[in-house]
Write a protein that holds these residues in place. Sequence first.
Motif, PDB file in Angstrom:
ATOM      1  N   ALA A  83       0.827  -1.210   0.000  1.00  0.00           N
ATOM      2  CA  ALA A  83       0.000   0.000   0.000  1.00  0.00           C
ATOM      3  C   ALA A  83       0.860   1.257   0.000  1.00  0.00           C
ATOM      4  N   LEU A  84       1.920   1.251   0.803  1.00  0.00           N
ATOM      5  CA  LEU A  84       2.791   2.431   0.861  1.00  0.00           C
ATOM      6  C   LEU A  84       3.586   2.605  -0.426  1.00  0.00           C
ATOM      7  N   GLU A  85       3.983   1.496  -1.060  1.00  0.00           N
ATOM      8  CA  GLU A  85       4.666   1.612  -2.345  1.00  0.00           C
ATOM      9  C   GLU A  85       3.743   2.245  -3.389  1.00  0.00           C
ATOM     10  N   GLU A  86       2.480   1.874  -3.343  1.00  0.00           N
ATOM     11  CA  GLU A  86       1.505   2.439  -4.271  1.00  0.00           C
ATOM     12  C   GLU A  86       1.313   3.930  -4.013  1.00  0.00           C
ATOM     13  N   LYS A  87       1.193   4.292  -2.746  1.00  0.00           N
ATOM     14  CA  LYS A  87       0.988   5.695  -2.376  1.00  0.00           C
ATOM     15  C   LYS A  87       2.203   6.551  -2.724  1.00  0.00           C
ATOM     16  N   ALA A  88       3.400   6.028  -2.390  1.00  0.00           N
ATOM     17  CA  ALA A  88       4.610   6.828  -2.535  1.00  0.00           C
ATOM     18  C   ALA A  88       5.230   6.728  -3.920  1.00  0.00           C
ATOM     19  N   GLY A  89       4.765   5.783  -4.737  1.00  0.00           N
ATOM     20  CA  GLY A  89       5.399   5.568  -6.030  1.00  0.00           C
ATOM     21  C   GLY A  89       6.850   5.166  -5.871  1.00  0.00           C
ATOM     22  N   MET A  90       7.095   4.340  -4.874  1.00  0.00           N
ATOM     23  CA  MET A  90       8.473   4.014  -4.484  1.00  0.00           C
ATOM     24  C   MET A  90       8.600   2.520  -4.225  1.00  0.00           C
ATOM     25  N   LEU A  91       9.722   1.944  -4.627  1.00  0.00           N
ATOM     26  CA  LEU A  91      10.014   0.551  -4.310  1.00  0.00           C
ATOM     27  C   LEU A  91      10.773   0.512  -2.992  1.00  0.00           C
ATOM     28  N   LEU A  92      10.147  -0.010  -1.967  1.00  0.00           N
ATOM     29  CA  LEU A  92      10.742  -0.017  -0.631  1.00  0.00           C
ATOM     30  C   LEU A  92      11.684  -1.202  -0.477  1.00  0.00           C
ATOM     31  N   SER A  93      12.902  -0.921  -0.031  1.00  0.00           N
ATOM     32  CA  SER A  93      13.899  -1.985   0.132  1.00  0.00           C
ATOM     33  C   SER A  93      14.536  -1.995   1.514  1.00  0.00           C
ATOM     34  N   ARG A  94      14.449  -0.876   2.245  1.00  0.00           N
ATOM     35  CA  ARG A  94      15.033  -0.769   3.588  1.00  0.00           C
ATOM     36  C   ARG A  94      13.947  -0.398   4.576  1.00  0.00           C
ATOM     37  N   VAL A  95      14.097  -0.887   5.796  1.00  0.00           N
ATOM     38  CA  VAL A  95      13.067  -0.634   6.797  1.00  0.00           C
ATOM     39  C   VAL A  95      13.714  -0.419   8.165  1.00  0.00           C
ATOM     40  N   ALA A  96      13.111   0.454   8.939  1.00  0.00           N
ATOM     41  CA  ALA A  96      13.489   0.646  10.349  1.00  0.00           C
ATOM     42  C   ALA A  96      12.395   0.032  11.203  1.00  0.00           C
ATOM     43  N   ILE A  97      12.782  -0.735  12.205  1.00  0.00           N
ATOM     44  CA  ILE A  97      11.800  -1.435  13.039  1.00  0.00           C
ATOM     45  C   ILE A  97      12.118  -1.231  14.512  1.00  0.00           C
ATOM     46  N   ALA A  98      11.188  -1.632  15.347  1.00  0.00           N
ATOM     47  CA  ALA A  98      11.391  -1.578  16.796  1.00  0.00           C
ATOM     48  C   ALA A  98      10.925  -2.889  17.397  1.00  0.00           C
ATOM     49  N   ALA A  99      11.503  -3.232  18.530  1.00  0.00           N
ATOM     50  CA  ALA A  99      11.175  -4.494  19.195  1.00  0.00           C
ATOM     51  C   ALA A  99      10.501  -4.222  20.525  1.00  0.00           C
ATOM     52  N   ALA A 100       9.608  -5.098  20.875  1.00  0.00           N
ATOM     53  CA  ALA A 100       9.023  -5.140  22.221  1.00  0.00           C
ATOM     54  C   ALA A 100       9.027  -6.604  22.602  1.00  0.00           C
ATOM     55  N   GLY A 101       8.500  -6.942  23.711  1.00  0.00           N
ATOM     56  CA  GLY A 101       8.456  -8.359  24.070  1.00  0.00           C
ATOM     57  C   GLY A 101       8.250  -8.560  25.533  1.00  0.00           C
ATOM     58  N   ARG A 102       7.965  -9.808  25.874  1.00  0.00           N
ATOM     59  CA  ARG A 102       7.594 -10.116  27.247  1.00  0.00           C
ATOM     60  C   ARG A 102       8.788 -10.499  28.110  1.00  0.00           C
ATOM     61  N   ALA A 103      10.013 -10.341  27.598  1.00  0.00           N
ATOM     62  CA  ALA A 103      11.185 -10.772  28.376  1.00  0.00           C
ATOM     63  C   ALA A 103      12.294  -9.727  28.310  1.00  0.00           C
ATOM     64  N   LEU A 104      11.925  -8.449  28.396  1.00  0.00           N
ATOM     65  CA  LEU A 104      12.912  -7.373  28.354  1.00  0.00           C
ATOM     66  C   LEU A 104      13.818  -7.415  29.580  1.00  0.00           C
ATOM     67  N   LYS A 105      15.128  -7.257  29.338  1.00  0.00           N
ATOM     68  CA  LYS A 105      16.094  -7.152  30.424  1.00  0.00           C
ATOM     69  C   LYS A 105      16.957  -5.923  30.179  1.00  0.00           C
ATOM     70  N   THR A 106      17.293  -5.208  31.244  1.00  0.00           N
ATOM     71  CA  THR A 106      18.141  -4.025  31.115  1.00  0.00           C
ATOM     72  C   THR A 106      19.361  -4.161  32.011  1.00  0.00           C
ATOM     73  N   ARG A 107      20.465  -3.560  31.568  1.00  0.00           N
ATOM     74  CA  ARG A 107      21.697  -3.550  32.353  1.00  0.00           C
ATOM     75  C   ARG A 107      22.387  -2.202  32.174  1.00  0.00           C
ATOM     76  N   ARG A 108      22.948  -1.682  33.268  1.00  0.00           N
ATOM     77  CA  ARG A 108      23.764  -0.474  33.209  1.00  0.00           C
ATOM     78  C   ARG A 108      25.218  -0.881  33.022  1.00  0.00           C
ATOM     79  N   ALA A 109      25.965  -0.015  32.335  1.00  0.00           N
ATOM     80  CA  ALA A 109      27.392  -0.290  32.138  1.00  0.00           C
ATOM     81  C   ALA A 109      28.132   1.039  32.012  1.00  0.00           C
ATOM     82  N   SER A 110      29.371   1.037  32.494  1.00  0.00           N
ATOM     83  CA  SER A 110      30.247   2.202  32.382  1.00  0.00           C
ATOM     84  C   SER A 110      31.547   1.773  31.723  1.00  0.00           C
ATOM     85  N   LEU A 111      32.162   2.713  30.993  1.00  0.00           N
ATOM     86  CA  LEU A 111      33.416   2.396  30.328  1.00  0.00           C
ATOM     87  C   LEU A 111      34.268   3.655  30.246  1.00  0.00           C
TER      88      LEU A 111
END
Length: 719
Positions: A83-111
Amino acid sequence: MPNSKASGSSVMRKAQRSPQGENDIFALDIGTRNVVGVIGHMDDGVFVVTDAYSVPHVRRAMLDGQIEDIVETARIVGKVKAALEEKAGMLLSRVAIAAAGRALKTRRASLEAELDGKESITENMLKSLELEAVAKAQSELDKENTAEGEGIPFYCVGHTVIRYSLDDYPIKSLLGHKGKKVSVELIAAFLPGLVVESLYTVMDMNGLDVCSLTLEPIAAMNVIIPPEVRLINIALVDIGAGTTDIAVSRGGSIVAYAMATIAGDEITEEIIQKYLVDFETAENMKLSPPDEDVVFTDILGFEHTVSSEEFYSSLFPAVEQLADTIADNVLEANGEAPAAVFLVGGGSLIPELSSLVAEKLNVPENRVAIGGQTFRKTIDLSRVDISGPEYVTPIGIGITATLQKGYEFSQVTLNGSKFRIFDTKTITAADVLINAGFQTPQIIGKSGRGLIFTLNGEKQTLRGETSAPAQIIVNGLPAALEYTVKHGDVIDFTPATIGANAAVTVSDIAGEVIKKKIIIDGEEYSFGKTVRANGTIVTGSYSVQNYDNIEIETIETLGDLILSLPFDCSRIAFYKNDRLVKNDYILEENDSFVTKDRKPSENNLPNQARDIALKDEKANRTVETLSGIPMAAPEPAEAPQPQNDNAGGITVILNGRRTPLEARSDGSPHEFIELMALADIDISDPPPGGNMILTINGKNAAFMDTINEGDSIVIKWDK
């Protein structure tokens, strides 16, 4: 027909489509209820959204923010892309995505890192510093998972810097500065590998290369809470259908993330249970205007009308539970109630939720707002007709990609299959091969094991067959194991063949080992060859083992026989068919001898001197070499000392054991990776966590490090 919630220009683009431009960002938010895509670009600091499109899932292909049905999710993504290719008149080849999920873990780090004080800090230097800190956080998480018995690999899906320091002074940005010491403190977010891999698989199925991966609350933060506002203690709560993602800002940085699996679907499920409707009907009922009656048909076919007040009152327990979950997670992540809360995502529109969250956090009701009703001035939506909190995350994904804060995974093709490697370090061809499951002998080859044994008191050495080397072809050209892999490389790998171990049997050494019989004075005796391995008589088929002591006794002549007989032959002579037989007579099977007292003239019987000479002659004759098999030159007879026998090679200590390595045929030095095949570990079946200790003389080792005589090597799983 797909449920299009947004449209771009009302004028359709021309049928001819151009390739996706360098600055064109295609951002995709794969939610539990909808897949939303936007196309935009950055123009003088403003993210311009040119097209947007949304398609709902027709069945539950995702659960709690995680893809359950890859094929169905890929189908919906394909609809949005088309649908977006039709609207934009563009062939889409690259995409940016985001992740979510039920097992997120976070850690702090210093360097910390030392600088020469003369060179200005560049973008690349800063990115390297941050990625090293992320790798440190990854290592700590892996160790914790190993200790807890978890074997699931986690990928970093986003990080935010809490603070920079230059020469021990806090600083907002390091770019362009000079100093002698820099440091970074950050918080990194991790999700299980299967969450990330499923996202990439869906993109692969639609012919899309992932140019950026981030975490959903990071994307939302980049829309709702700009850096200059992050001095305020704000909690952003992204309420989707399957997950509620939380990010907390304070002191100019994002300082915490959290995630809960209670979200909008819990309200939908409450409606299903109370009103006996299917999932789609429940979703439509949930979105009913607060001031209108709710009309629906249950699964039995009966139509019902429920007043808005009654309907929302019946949902109050589920909405309150969601508010409790949000408040608890915000308090845990922030340590106290924040100054303000932004609710975004489709679930933020649930009636009374914002007031309940304010009540649970004990903050004024006007301090909890629904974000996304009005977008930041740095976002241009003039070309599209969209509004509402459900578009916050996809727009944020696009903005994050333009800021180059998303993560990238190098994708290479190995023997026709695609492999992804997280870009936190320099990846070599050897790393790719090991990650793909190839064993060390397949990568570097391995000569067959040599064989050392003693033959009639003389040490003999056989060398194993040399291996045929592996072949690594990258993009059609030969490459070395140290080759630095780049995104898009095509690798063709032909494993090395392992050389055969040196092997020899008693028959190879002594020829045919056969016992024959003769008769002496009516008694039967044996002659021929007798072979003993370490004192035990063995047959011709016996395979000689390392450090065996092989003794061959050959009885071919009457003289040999006399020396082996169990009685005194000093006063007797041997006759065959009444004829005196001399010592050099070659025995034949079934010969029959008669003994008589020796006359002075009968000289077939050895005296003491002859006896000694005969023994010496026999010893010299029975020391044989292996015909047609290469052997080292004989050495003086001595007790074998295999631990010191490694002429031309080196000996190292591997996991506490002396390990000889034969000299390479080309004279090149030995490398650490060779010892992987000798360490008695199975890299294809790691223990939970998969953390391996690799050291040379107590220091961390890389596969291609050179090893030297006497080095102490450790290769083992960290349990």
